[in-house]
Design a protein around this motif. Structure first.
Motif, PDB file in Angstrom:
ATOM      1  N   VAL A 257       0.995  -1.090  -0.009  1.00  0.00           N
ATOM      2  CA  VAL A 257      -0.024   0.094   0.134  1.00  0.00           C
ATOM      3  C   VAL A 257       1.051   1.199   0.025  1.00  0.00           C
ATOM      4  O   VAL A 257       1.725   1.491   0.866  1.00  0.00           O
ATOM      5  CB  VAL A 257      -0.977   0.009   1.314  1.00  0.00           C
ATOM      6  N   GLY A 258       0.555   2.431  -0.738  1.00  0.00           N
ATOM      7  CA  GLY A 258       1.053   3.460  -0.860  1.00  0.00           C
ATOM      8  C   GLY A 258       2.550   3.399  -1.518  1.00  0.00           C
ATOM      9  O   GLY A 258       3.170   4.355  -1.482  1.00  0.00           O
ATOM     10  N   ARG A 259       2.933   2.536  -2.534  1.00  0.00           N
ATOM     11  CA  ARG A 259       4.254   2.683  -3.092  1.00  0.00           C
ATOM     12  C   ARG A 259       4.131   1.619  -4.396  1.00  0.00           C
ATOM     13  O   ARG A 259       3.131   0.888  -4.628  1.00  0.00           O
ATOM     14  CB  ARG A 259       5.485   2.146  -2.162  1.00  0.00           C
ATOM     15  N   ALA A 260       5.291   2.025  -5.235  1.00  0.00           N
ATOM     16  CA  ALA A 260       4.967   1.435  -6.426  1.00  0.00           C
ATOM     17  C   ALA A 260       5.489  -0.224  -6.276  1.00  0.00           C
ATOM     18  O   ALA A 260       5.960  -0.386  -5.102  1.00  0.00           O
ATOM     19  CB  ALA A 260       5.963   1.973  -7.416  1.00  0.00           C
ATOM     20  N   GLU A 261       4.904  -1.122  -7.178  1.00  0.00           N
ATOM     21  CA  GLU A 261       5.186  -2.493  -7.118  1.00  0.00           C
ATOM     22  C   GLU A 261       6.846  -2.569  -7.091  1.00  0.00           C
ATOM     23  O   GLU A 261       7.540  -1.980  -7.721  1.00  0.00           O
ATOM     24  CB  GLU A 261       4.672  -3.187  -8.210  1.00  0.00           C
ATOM     25  N   ARG A 262       7.131  -3.628  -6.369  1.00  0.00           N
ATOM     26  CA  ARG A 262       8.660  -4.116  -6.268  1.00  0.00           C
ATOM     27  C   ARG A 262       8.902  -5.029  -7.163  1.00  0.00           C
ATOM     28  O   ARG A 262       8.439  -6.237  -7.151  1.00  0.00           O
ATOM     29  CB  ARG A 262       8.935  -4.697  -4.728  1.00  0.00           C
ATOM     30  N   LEU A 263       9.966  -4.859  -8.207  1.00  0.00           N
ATOM     31  CA  LEU A 263      10.548  -5.925  -9.220  1.00  0.00           C
ATOM     32  C   LEU A 263      11.629  -6.725  -8.352  1.00  0.00           C
ATOM     33  O   LEU A 263      12.339  -6.325  -7.634  1.00  0.00           O
ATOM     34  CB  LEU A 263      10.929  -4.974 -10.397  1.00  0.00           C
ATOM     35  N   GLY A 264      11.685  -7.928  -8.972  1.00  0.00           N
ATOM     36  CA  GLY A 264      12.778  -8.664  -8.404  1.00  0.00           C
ATOM     37  C   GLY A 264      12.647 -10.212  -8.846  1.00  0.00           C
ATOM     38  O   GLY A 264      11.417 -10.523  -8.981  1.00  0.00           O
ATOM     39  N   GLY A 265      13.800 -10.773  -9.181  1.00  0.00           N
ATOM     40  CA  GLY A 265      13.511 -12.268  -9.536  1.00  0.00           C
ATOM     41  C   GLY A 265      13.760 -12.504 -10.690  1.00  0.00           C
ATOM     42  O   GLY A 265      14.132 -13.820 -11.068  1.00  0.00           O
ATOM     43  N   ALA A 266      14.113 -11.545 -11.750  1.00  0.00           N
ATOM     44  CA  ALA A 266      14.404 -11.728 -13.201  1.00  0.00           C
ATOM     45  C   ALA A 266      15.627 -12.624 -13.507  1.00  0.00           C
ATOM     46  O   ALA A 266      15.545 -13.789 -13.987  1.00  0.00           O
ATOM     47  CB  ALA A 266      14.267 -10.547 -13.763  1.00  0.00           C
ATOM     48  N   GLY A 267      16.710 -12.133 -12.673  1.00  0.00           N
ATOM     49  CA  GLY A 267      17.935 -13.009 -13.073  1.00  0.00           C
ATOM     50  C   GLY A 267      17.806 -14.272 -12.552  1.00  0.00           C
ATOM     51  O   GLY A 267      18.335 -15.352 -13.094  1.00  0.00           O
ATOM     52  N   ASN A 268      17.290 -14.447 -11.235  1.00  0.00           N
ATOM     53  CA  ASN A 268      17.407 -15.927 -10.715  1.00  0.00           C
ATOM     54  C   ASN A 268      16.420 -16.765 -11.400  1.00  0.00           C
ATOM     55  O   ASN A 268      16.738 -18.067 -11.644  1.00  0.00           O
ATOM     56  CB  ASN A 268      16.980 -15.980  -9.141  1.00  0.00           C
ATOM     57  N   ARG A 269      15.299 -16.413 -11.865  1.00  0.00           N
ATOM     58  CA  ARG A 269      14.272 -17.295 -12.913  1.00  0.00           C
ATOM     59  C   ARG A 269      15.117 -17.808 -14.229  1.00  0.00           C
ATOM     60  O   ARG A 269      15.157 -18.657 -14.561  1.00  0.00           O
ATOM     61  CB  ARG A 269      13.112 -16.286 -13.003  1.00  0.00           C
ATOM     62  N   LEU A 270      15.805 -16.516 -14.601  1.00  0.00           N
ATOM     63  CA  LEU A 270      16.608 -16.871 -16.032  1.00  0.00           C
ATOM     64  C   LEU A 270      17.742 -18.017 -15.702  1.00  0.00           C
ATOM     65  O   LEU A 270      17.837 -19.017 -16.401  1.00  0.00           O
ATOM     66  CB  LEU A 270      17.257 -15.611 -16.378  1.00  0.00           C
ATOM     67  N   THR A 271      18.508 -17.631 -14.593  1.00  0.00           N
ATOM     68  CA  THR A 271      19.703 -18.548 -14.117  1.00  0.00           C
ATOM     69  C   THR A 271      19.143 -20.011 -14.071  1.00  0.00           C
ATOM     70  O   THR A 271      19.899 -20.959 -14.574  1.00  0.00           O
ATOM     71  CB  THR A 271      20.607 -18.201 -12.833  1.00  0.00           C
ATOM     72  N   LYS A 272      17.898 -20.294 -13.286  1.00  0.00           N
ATOM     73  CA  LYS A 272      17.694 -21.653 -13.476  1.00  0.00           C
ATOM     74  C   LYS A 272      17.319 -22.062 -14.456  1.00  0.00           C
ATOM     75  O   LYS A 272      17.854 -23.516 -14.769  1.00  0.00           O
ATOM     76  CB  LYS A 272      16.406 -21.620 -12.460  1.00  0.00           C
ATOM     77  N   ASP A 273      16.782 -21.544 -15.525  1.00  0.00           N
ATOM     78  CA  ASP A 273      15.983 -21.992 -16.473  1.00  0.00           C
ATOM     79  C   ASP A 273      17.286 -22.377 -17.654  1.00  0.00           C
ATOM     80  O   ASP A 273      17.057 -23.480 -18.171  1.00  0.00           O
ATOM     81  CB  ASP A 273      14.964 -21.042 -17.365  1.00  0.00           C
ATOM     82  N   LEU A 274      18.311 -21.479 -17.642  1.00  0.00           N
ATOM     83  CA  LEU A 274      19.472 -21.528 -18.437  1.00  0.00           C
ATOM     84  C   LEU A 274      20.185 -22.684 -17.853  1.00  0.00           C
ATOM     85  O   LEU A 274      20.909 -23.591 -18.864  1.00  0.00           O
ATOM     86  CB  LEU A 274      20.349 -20.313 -18.536  1.00  0.00           C
ATOM     87  N   GLU A 275      20.418 -22.934 -16.896  1.00  0.00           N
ATOM     88  CA  GLU A 275      21.254 -23.919 -16.126  1.00  0.00           C
ATOM     89  C   GLU A 275      20.734 -25.418 -16.820  1.00  0.00           C
ATOM     90  O   GLU A 275      21.235 -26.304 -17.164  1.00  0.00           O
ATOM     91  CB  GLU A 275      21.354 -24.210 -14.730  1.00  0.00           C
ATOM     92  N   GLN A 276      19.316 -25.432 -16.734  1.00  0.00           N
ATOM     93  CA  GLN A 276      18.493 -26.599 -16.990  1.00  0.00           C
ATOM     94  C   GLN A 276      18.705 -26.753 -18.460  1.00  0.00           C
ATOM     95  O   GLN A 276      18.824 -27.957 -18.900  1.00  0.00           O
ATOM     96  CB  GLN A 276      17.262 -26.543 -16.781  1.00  0.00           C
ATOM     97  N   LEU A 277      18.551 -25.707 -19.164  1.00  0.00           N
ATOM     98  CA  LEU A 277      18.530 -26.064 -20.518  1.00  0.00           C
ATOM     99  C   LEU A 277      19.972 -26.323 -21.356  1.00  0.00           C
ATOM    100  O   LEU A 277      19.872 -26.913 -22.484  1.00  0.00           O
ATOM    101  CB  LEU A 277      17.835 -24.537 -21.358  1.00  0.00           C
ATOM    102  N   CYS A 278      20.787 -25.747 -20.649  1.00  0.00           N
ATOM    103  CA  CYS A 278      22.377 -25.822 -21.025  1.00  0.00           C
ATOM    104  C   CYS A 278      22.998 -26.864 -20.681  1.00  0.00           C
ATOM    105  O   CYS A 278      24.051 -27.126 -20.897  1.00  0.00           O
ATOM    106  CB  CYS A 278      22.947 -24.519 -21.100  1.00  0.00           C
ATOM    107  N   GLY A 279      22.632 -27.355 -19.270  1.00  0.00           N
ATOM    108  CA  GLY A 279      23.383 -28.303 -18.300  1.00  0.00           C
ATOM    109  C   GLY A 279      24.827 -27.683 -18.206  1.00  0.00           C
ATOM    110  O   GLY A 279      25.827 -28.539 -17.935  1.00  0.00           O
ATOM    111  N   GLN A 280      25.036 -26.529 -18.100  1.00  0.00           N
ATOM    112  CA  GLN A 280      26.181 -25.843 -17.722  1.00  0.00           C
ATOM    113  C   GLN A 280      25.892 -25.030 -16.396  1.00  0.00           C
ATOM    114  O   GLN A 280      24.835 -24.392 -16.215  1.00  0.00           O
ATOM    115  CB  GLN A 280      26.692 -24.807 -18.774  1.00  0.00           C
ATOM    116  N   GLU A 281      26.990 -25.019 -15.794  1.00  0.00           N
ATOM    117  CA  GLU A 281      26.590 -24.321 -14.140  1.00  0.00           C
ATOM    118  C   GLU A 281      26.591 -22.771 -14.700  1.00  0.00           C
ATOM    119  O   GLU A 281      27.001 -22.159 -15.447  1.00  0.00           O
ATOM    120  CB  GLU A 281      27.968 -24.484 -13.538  1.00  0.00           C
TER     121      GLU A 281
END
Ligand code: F6P
Length: 371
Positions: A257-281
């Motif tokens: 309430v009373g403030r703009a929405e907080r963004l966050g998590g874009a990097g972690n979401r992508l990192t998990k997906d890339l690790e799975q798709l590429c099989g690379q750390e």
């Protein structure tokens, strides 16, 4: 009407250069024989004076000595104190938003403040425009590391954030290469990709993901595999916090309430997906508030000092309801109404995006040709 006393307010997230603007406003005002006071934490010094020993700080030469290079703001700031949507305990014990702009106007009158200089981003300029409509003499100064405020070539704080992000990306190259990893670097910027684009290009990232160009995760993974096939066994991906895969929304932590929405998590979401798709750390580094902290670089000090003095000149010339805007090599004044309710995003056909494409930096939006 002649000016005897002015107030300064710093609102929203802090940015390198706030103190330089404050010093510039104070010195230029004192040189005109005006008094200056600083309102604590946005407008909280007026709306909740009981919270402070000194809700309004008298700003004299001594109080602004040696602060040009310092980060943060000597007045304090908040992104929870928007007088247009002030959080208040409702009847059921839950928080509700109330409009307290009239109380701000009243408070300024009571303290015999003739004019206000509001230093802030889009939210602060929306408030300044409203106060102007309610009869306050007000000048806006554009601040934000995000550079998403319309009407000005650049906001102060942006260049320092880009410089620091670039240095971080430089450092991540060697460790990514040594460990043959994918390194995902998340940077702030809300719904604009300026920081990611500029730091990504300057820091020679391999992939840059912007809110303005929705990406395909599989296509980013294909780019990484392609690099590996060519013996480049590491990849640097710079992702703006507001970037998102096509068809999906940006990653939001929550809405208070009373403030703009907080963004966050874009990097972690992508990192998990890339690790799975590429099989690379893969590892994720979220630069977050490191981009806001610390002092302004020389470019931001200069812009801030110019903005502060220009705001005082504007008042001296009888202007009100305008934003100080950079239009190199000039500083101009534009109506506050022309910079509110719009977000300056990266034009996807701009030459910086084109330069990235010419140099082989990938945005994740095109299917790669088979290598
Ligand atoms: O607008 C500046 C900014 O740093 C954004 O880049 C970011 O999304 C937001 O503020 C973070 O705000 P807070 O510090 O309230 O989490």
């Amino acid at each position: 009407m002649s000016i005897r006393r002015i107030a300064i307010s710093t609102g929203g997230g802090d940015a390198p250069g706030l103190n330089a603007v404050i010093r510039s406003v104070v010195v230029a005002s004192l040189n005109r024989g005006w008094e200056v006071v600083g309102i604590r934490d946005g407008y909280s010094g007026l709306l909740e004076p009981e919270r402070y020993k000194t809700p309004l700080i008298k700003l004299d030469r001594e109080s602004v000595r040696g602060i040009t290079h310092l980060g943060g703001t000597i007045l304090g700031t908040t992104n929870r104190g928007n007088p247009m949507r002030y959080p208040k305990l409702g009847p059921e014990g839950s928080l509700v938003e109330v409009d307290r702009c009239a109380e701000v106007v009243e408070g300024l009158k009571k303290k015999e403040i003739d004019a206000l200089i509001s230093i802030g981003g889009d939210g602060s300029m929306e408030i300044a425009a409203r106060l102007f409509d309610l009869g306050v003499r007000v000048i806006g100064v554009p601040k934000t590391i995000d550079n998403d405020l319309d009407g000005t070539f650049v906001t102060f704080g942006f260049d320092s954030a880009v410089s620091f992000a670039t240095e971080c990306i430089d450092r991540l190259h060697s460790t990514a290469e040594a460990h043959q990893r994918v390194l995902v670097v998340e940077v702030m910027g809300r719904y604009a990709g300026w920081i990611a684009l500029h730091a990504g290009l300057a820091g020679t990232a391999d992939v840059i993901l912007l809110p303005e160009i929705p990406y395909q995760t599989e296509a980013v993974a294909a780019k990484i595999r392609e690099r590996n096939a060519h013996g480049r066994n590491f990849t640097i991906v710079v992702v703006a916090e507001g970037a998102h895969p096509s068809g999906a929304a940006a990653s939001v932590i929550g809405q208070e309430v009373g403030r703009a929405e907080r963004l966050g998590g874009a990097g972690n979401r992508l990192t998990k997906d890339l690790e799975q798709l590429c099989g690379q750390e893969a590892r994720c580094v979220v630069l977050g508030h490191l981009l806001r902290g610390g002092g302004p670089n020389a470019t931001d000090r200069l812009i801030s000092l110019r903005f502060g003095a220009a705001a005082v000149r504007a008042l001296d010339q009888g202007k009100s309801g305008v934003l100080v805007a950079l239009d190199p090599p000039h500083v101009r004044y534009i109506p506050l109404s022309e910079c509110t309710h719009r977000c300056k995003t990266v034009p996807i056909d701009c030459d910086t995006v084109q330069t990235c494409r010419d140099l082989g930096v990938y945005f994740g939006d095109e299917v790669l040709a088979a290598s």
